[in-house]
Structure formats: structure tokens, C-alpha cells
Design a protein around this motif. Sequence first.
Motif, PDB file in Angstrom:
ATOM      1  N   ASP A  29       0.823  -1.210   0.000  1.00 57.06           N
ATOM      2  CA  ASP A  29       0.000   0.000   0.000  1.00 57.06           C
ATOM      3  C   ASP A  29       0.857   1.260   0.000  1.00 57.06           C
ATOM      4  N   SER A  30       2.133   1.112  -0.298  1.00 55.25           N
ATOM      5  CA  SER A  30       3.015   2.265  -0.348  1.00 55.25           C
ATOM      6  C   SER A  30       3.992   2.099  -1.507  1.00 55.25           C
ATOM      7  N   VAL A  31       4.780   3.141  -1.722  1.00 54.94           N
ATOM      8  CA  VAL A  31       5.831   3.087  -2.743  1.00 54.94           C
ATOM      9  C   VAL A  31       7.133   3.496  -2.059  1.00 54.94           C
ATOM     10  N   TRP A  32       8.000   2.537  -1.849  1.00 58.20           N
ATOM     11  CA  TRP A  32       9.273   2.809  -1.166  1.00 58.20           C
ATOM     12  C   TRP A  32      10.303   3.206  -2.216  1.00 58.20           C
ATOM     13  N   LEU A  33      10.762   4.447  -2.126  1.00 62.92           N
ATOM     14  CA  LEU A  33      11.740   4.960  -3.090  1.00 62.92           C
ATOM     15  C   LEU A  33      13.001   5.430  -2.380  1.00 62.92           C
ATOM     16  N   ASN A  34      13.381   4.704  -1.342  1.00 67.07           N
ATOM     17  CA  ASN A  34      14.598   5.047  -0.599  1.00 67.07           C
ATOM     18  C   ASN A  34      15.497   3.821  -0.462  1.00 67.07           C
ATOM     19  N   TYR A  35      15.619   3.068  -1.536  1.00 68.26           N
ATOM     20  CA  TYR A  35      16.422   1.851  -1.486  1.00 68.26           C
ATOM     21  C   TYR A  35      17.911   2.133  -1.385  1.00 68.26           C
ATOM     22  N   CYS A  36      18.350   3.354  -1.673  1.00 65.40           N
ATOM     23  CA  CYS A  36      19.750   3.694  -1.447  1.00 65.40           C
ATOM     24  C   CYS A  36      19.959   4.186  -0.023  1.00 65.40           C
ATOM     25  N   ILE A 308      17.260  -2.039 -12.252  1.00 64.11           N
ATOM     26  CA  ILE A 308      17.278  -0.795 -11.478  1.00 64.11           C
ATOM     27  C   ILE A 308      17.368   0.402 -12.424  1.00 64.11           C
ATOM     28  N   TYR A 309      18.264   0.319 -13.422  1.00 67.28           N
ATOM     29  CA  TYR A 309      18.384   1.415 -14.392  1.00 67.28           C
ATOM     30  C   TYR A 309      17.097   1.571 -15.201  1.00 67.28           C
ATOM     31  N   GLU A 310      16.477   0.448 -15.543  1.00 65.13           N
ATOM     32  CA  GLU A 310      15.249   0.490 -16.333  1.00 65.13           C
ATOM     33  C   GLU A 310      14.138   1.213 -15.572  1.00 65.13           C
ATOM     34  N   VAL A 311      13.962   0.854 -14.309  1.00 68.33           N
ATOM     35  CA  VAL A 311      12.910   1.495 -13.513  1.00 68.33           C
ATOM     36  C   VAL A 311      13.248   2.964 -13.279  1.00 68.33           C
ATOM     37  N   ALA A 312      14.527   3.257 -13.016  1.00 67.18           N
ATOM     38  CA  ALA A 312      14.934   4.656 -12.856  1.00 67.18           C
ATOM     39  C   ALA A 312      14.640   5.440 -14.129  1.00 67.18           C
ATOM     40  N   MET A 314      12.164   4.870 -16.181  1.00 68.72           N
ATOM     41  CA  MET A 314      10.722   5.133 -16.198  1.00 68.72           C
ATOM     42  C   MET A 314      10.401   6.381 -15.365  1.00 68.72           C
ATOM     43  N   PHE A 315      11.008   6.467 -14.198  1.00 71.07           N
ATOM     44  CA  PHE A 315      10.782   7.640 -13.346  1.00 71.07           C
ATOM     45  C   PHE A 315      11.331   8.900 -14.004  1.00 71.07           C
ATOM     46  N   LYS A 316      12.495   8.767 -14.614  1.00 67.01           N
ATOM     47  CA  LYS A 316      13.108   9.923 -15.272  1.00 67.01           C
ATOM     48  C   LYS A 316      12.183  10.479 -16.346  1.00 67.01           C
ATOM     49  N   ASN A 317      11.612   9.615 -17.158  1.00 67.58           N
ATOM     50  CA  ASN A 317      10.679  10.060 -18.205  1.00 67.58           C
ATOM     51  C   ASN A 317       9.445  10.716 -17.602  1.00 67.58           C
ATOM     52  N   ALA A 318       8.925  10.092 -16.540  1.00 64.89           N
ATOM     53  CA  ALA A 318       7.727  10.648 -15.892  1.00 64.89           C
ATOM     54  C   ALA A 318       8.016  12.018 -15.298  1.00 64.89           C
ATOM     55  N   LEU A 319       9.164  12.170 -14.672  1.00 65.29           N
ATOM     56  CA  LEU A 319       9.524  13.451 -14.052  1.00 65.29           C
ATOM     57  C   LEU A 319       9.750  14.527 -15.103  1.00 65.29           C
ATOM     58  N   HIS A 320      10.392  14.162 -16.207  1.00 65.11           N
ATOM     59  CA  HIS A 320      10.570  15.124 -17.300  1.00 65.11           C
ATOM     60  C   HIS A 320       9.222  15.546 -17.877  1.00 65.11           C
ATOM     61  N   ASP A 321       8.297  14.590 -18.007  1.00 62.39           N
ATOM     62  CA  ASP A 321       6.954  14.912 -18.521  1.00 62.39           C
ATOM     63  C   ASP A 321       6.268  15.960 -17.649  1.00 62.39           C
ATOM     64  N   LEU A 322       6.574  15.938 -16.373  1.00 62.06           N
ATOM     65  CA  LEU A 322       5.939  16.862 -15.423  1.00 62.06           C
ATOM     66  C   LEU A 322       6.710  18.170 -15.275  1.00 62.06           C
ATOM     67  N   GLY A 323       7.826  18.300 -15.977  1.00 58.54           N
ATOM     68  CA  GLY A 323       8.572  19.564 -15.942  1.00 58.54           C
ATOM     69  C   GLY A 323       9.700  19.624 -14.937  1.00 58.54           C
ATOM     70  N   PHE A 324      10.048  18.483 -14.332  1.00 54.63           N
ATOM     71  CA  PHE A 324      11.145  18.473 -13.364  1.00 54.63           C
ATOM     72  C   PHE A 324      12.491  18.310 -14.074  1.00 54.63           C
ATOM     73  N   GLU A 384       3.173   0.080 -12.189  1.00 56.09           N
ATOM     74  CA  GLU A 384       2.045   0.739 -11.518  1.00 56.09           C
ATOM     75  C   GLU A 384       2.496   1.682 -10.405  1.00 56.09           C
ATOM     76  N   HIS A 385       3.661   1.397  -9.817  1.00 54.85           N
ATOM     77  CA  HIS A 385       4.188   2.291  -8.789  1.00 54.85           C
ATOM     78  C   HIS A 385       4.672   3.598  -9.410  1.00 54.85           C
ATOM     79  N   VAL A 386       5.271   3.497 -10.586  1.00 53.85           N
ATOM     80  CA  VAL A 386       5.705   4.707 -11.296  1.00 53.85           C
ATOM     81  C   VAL A 386       4.494   5.579 -11.612  1.00 53.85           C
ATOM     82  N   THR A 387       3.436   4.956 -12.088  1.00 58.28           N
ATOM     83  CA  THR A 387       2.208   5.696 -12.401  1.00 58.28           C
ATOM     84  C   THR A 387       1.639   6.362 -11.155  1.00 58.28           C
TER      85      THR A 387
END
Length: 400
Positions: A29-36, A308-312, A314-324, A384-387
Motif C-alpha cells: 500500500d506504499s511506494v518505497w523509493l529510498n532503497y539507497c 534498477i536502471y530500467e525502472v529509474a 521510467m521515473f526519469k521520463n515521468a519526471l521530465h513529462d511533469l517539468g522536473f 504501476e508504482h511509477v504511475t
Amino acid sequence: MLSNHSELPSFPPFENWKGISKYFPVQNDSVWLNYCGTTPVSTYATQMMNLYFQEYARFGIFAPSFAEPVIKSAIRGYIAEILNSDPSEIGIVHNTSEGINLYSHSIQIPQGKRILVLENEYPSNVYPWEHWKEKGVGLEFIAVGNTPDEFLTGLKTELEKGDVAILSLSPVHWCTGVAFDMEAVSKLCETNHTKLVIDGSQAVGHIPLDFGKIKVAFCAFAAWKWLLGPLGLGVVYLSKEESNGFKLIFKGQASVVNDSSYFPYRDEWKPAADQFEQSTINFNDWIYFYASLKMLSTLGFSRVRERIYEVAGMFKNALHDLGFTLESDAFPNVKTGILAITGHKDPSKFQPELIQSFLKQRKIITAVRLGRLRMAPHIAIEEEHVTRVKDALKEYLNQT
């Protein structure tokens, strides 16, 4: 009695990664994005530990499926595979600080020499070197630079001064995610007669490290980051060359050969990497770590890195889409799983602490480091977590 072995649980290979998040309950029920930062336990590790506890309850330290020498050999074998090193060069400690401190206090550095560490480095790779300042050895910081190439240029300038005894470097910066060309770093160190020490906490399991190609004297790293191990367990690597004549500053019950025979007292020390294990260890953590490494090995260590690079990505594309904007925009061809968000096309909307708090309310866990919002995904993250994260950030942007 002792032949009553349990059948160890297996882990599926997950050829397309679909459904792997079910093995990480934190993602339910969460998205953990602190694996480093820290990594939650997998059900595979808890299953293995439960099995060990059941055997330990019946057999005590003679638990047949989990003999200490066998587990230790397996852990060292997995790490040696990751680092392309010899298992005899691997030791087990509690954390990076402990490992680097033990090494730093056990070596000799001539007066007038310098130790270089990275600017804004994690304290575990700074504090253990500070005692040398009282002994006439300098401790200085080298700039990260805006790109890995810029870092190499600055490093070359410093090393060519001829007085750097040790470069103690994190191959991946914990705040920005920048990954350095370690083969180039190693060649510079070797050319200028500088020992290379590595804080591998952000690197091992994340980027390729080939100690057959990279000349490293010593390395220490935490188990609980990219290797998905337990808090409070770490690993050290001491090269065979560095092991010659090496003697740890401390002597403990387990420092000597045949340490299970307590009398007579012994003067013959164990091989160098083994010396880092001073006495009775937390074997529960060893089982946890063994399970995590066995899982990653089943999936394939290099394949995990690519995921790990593949999922990163996905996030990179999503963040760029949002203007980050991201730190890694300055080095697009360098692979990294750490996403450091540095800004937004509307500067007023980039408030890292506010975004972090907003996401946390929606059970999305990130971190803020050096004014950047940091995300670090792992294999437990699926599309689905990226979304979900992208939708939450859209909500934030629309509200601010």
C-alpha cells in the motif's frame, strides 16, 4: 539428529519482473523509493529466517541447514562474484564506519601526505580518517564537479601533486547519484602511487565494480542498501596485496587461528580479511543477508542492476513529462539508479521538503539531500508504482 536438514526455499527467476513486488510487503500500500537509504525486508528473507529459527529452536547452534561456516562461505562467495574478487578477500563487519575505522587505524601513512575524500561525502567515509590530522597527515575534499569528466579532471590535478597517499571515494555520490568512471580513477591512482579505498555502500549491487580491473586496496559497504540486506551488517574487502603484513589494530577472541579452542592463548592471527570479525557475530543478520544475496543471485546480479536502471529510466521520463529537472540531466549517458530532482520549469513549485511531505502523506517514501528530492527505486518497483508517483506529483503541482 543433525542430519535432519530442512528444504531451503527457492526464489522464482521472474523473467519479466511482473509480480515481484508481492515479495516486498512494504509495496502493498506504499511506494518505497529510498532503497539507497534503507531497504525493507522481503518475504523471501523472512521465510528463510523463520526456517532458521525453527531449526535453532530444535538444534541450537547445530541447526543443520545453517552451519556458520557454510553460510559464511556462501556470503563471501556471492560478494566475491559481485566484485570479481577472491572470497578470501571478503570479511563481515557491522557497518561501513566500523570497517573504514578498523582499516584506517591499522595502516601507516607518512607525515606530510594527504588523504582525499569527496566533497559532501557521507560521514562514514570522513570521520574515520580525521585522526590522521593529528599525526601530520592532511585530510582534504575534492570537488564532485558537474559531470563525471569534470571530476576526473580535478582528481588528476590533485593526484599529480604527488603527495596523496589515499583516495577514499564513493563510486556513486549518495546525494546526487553521479557515478564515476572507476577504471579511469584506478588508473590515475596507480600512475600517481595513491592507494584507492572505496566506500561501496551506494555502489555495490548498483553499478558494476570489477576488482579484477580496478586496483582497490580496501573497500567497505553496508548490506542494507542495494543488496537488500539487514540493518547493522556490513562487508569489507581487503586485497591480497594489501593483506601482506596487515594486522588489525584490535585483537579479539576470533582474531586468532583455531579460535574455538580457548587455551592456550594464541599469537597466530587469522588471514587479514578474517581479522575484521572480532568475536561472536549476529548470526541472525547473516541468515537475512544470505537470503537476500541468494535471491539476487537467482535473478542475476547484472540483470538486477539493469532492472534498477530500467525502472529509474521510467521515473526519469515521468519526471521530465511533469517539468522536473534532474542532476543526471548533466550526464545522460551515465547509468545510475539514484534520481536527484534539482528543480522544476516553474521554480516556485520546486520545494523539496514540501514535496517530500506531500508524497509521504500518500505513502510514497523519498528523501531530501543537499536541496534535492532523491528517489532510488529497486526491483520491487513495478510500472504501476511509477504511475502512482506520477499521479501524486501531478496532484501536488496542481495544488501549488
